[in-house]
Scaffold this motif. Structure first.
Motif: not given
Length: 165
Positions: A42-48
Motif C-alpha cells: 500500500r505504501a509503495l502504491e501511494q508513492r508511485l
C-alpha cells in the motif's frame, strides 16, 4: 562568477541527491506480494504517483511488456536494545525495518535487493497506549521511506541491467 560556477557544476553532470530521473521507458509498475494488501504494498502504491508512475494490475502488466514488476517479500521488523532504565526496563530501541524485494524489467534478469530503514525509538512503560500509536506512526514513516528508496533505485537498477546485457 555565480553563473560560471553553476555552468561548470552542471556541465560535469552533478545532480542533487534524489533528483535522478527515471528513464522514460519506466512508466508502469506492477507490484506483486505474497500477501494481499500488505502494508508495504500500500505504501509503495501511494508513492508511485509522486514519481509520475502508473500502478497497473496483473492483467495490464501481462499485456504491456514494458511494465516493471516489483515482487515484495514479507517485511521484517527487528528491535535492537540501546539502553535501559535503572529499574531494568527497556528505555530505547533501535528499530530496523527491512524489506527484501525483486525487480523485473522487461526481457531482463530479475534483480534481488533489500532495503533497510533504521530509527531510534524511546519506550516509556508509563504511556503504553501513546507509545503503541507512536510506534504505528514510526512504522508507517519507515515504510514510506523504504518505498521512496525502492522507486529511486529503479533508475540505477535499470542502468545496471543495460550495462551488463
Amino acid at each position: 562568477m555565480v553563473v560560471a560556477l553553476i555552468v561548470s557544476v552542471s556541465a560535469c553532470g552533478f545532480r542533487l541527491r534524489g533528483t535522478q530521473q527515471l528513464p522514460e521507458s519506466i512508466n508502469q509498475v506492477y507490484i506483486a506480494s505474497q500477501f494481499a494488501h500488505m502494508p508495504m504494498q500500500r505504501a509503495l502504491e501511494q508513492r508511485l504517483s509522486v514519481y509520475q508512475l502508473q500502478n497497473v494490475t496483473q492483467t495490464q502488466a501481462q499485456q504491456d511488456p514494458r511494465t516493471v514488476t516489483i515482487y515484495l517479500q514479507p517485511e521484517e521488523l527487528e528491535r535492537r536494545l540501546l539502553s535501559v532504565f535503572a529499574t531494568g526496563q527497556v528505555a530505547e530501541y533501535e528499530l530496523i525495518f527491512s524489506i527484501p524485494y525483486t525487480v523485473q524489467f522487461a526481457d531482463q534478469e530479475a534483480i534481488a535487493s533489500r532495503i533497510e530503514v533504521l530509527r531510534e525509538y524511546q519506550d516509556d512503560p508509563d504511556e503504553v497506549l501513546a507509545k503503541s500509536r507512536e510506534l504505528d506512526l514510526v512504522l508507517t514513516e519507515m515504510r514510506n521511506e523504504a518505498a521512496d528508496r525502492m522507486i529511486r533505485l529503479l533508475s540505477s537498477q535499470y542502468q545496471s541491467q543495460i550495462t551488463f546485457n
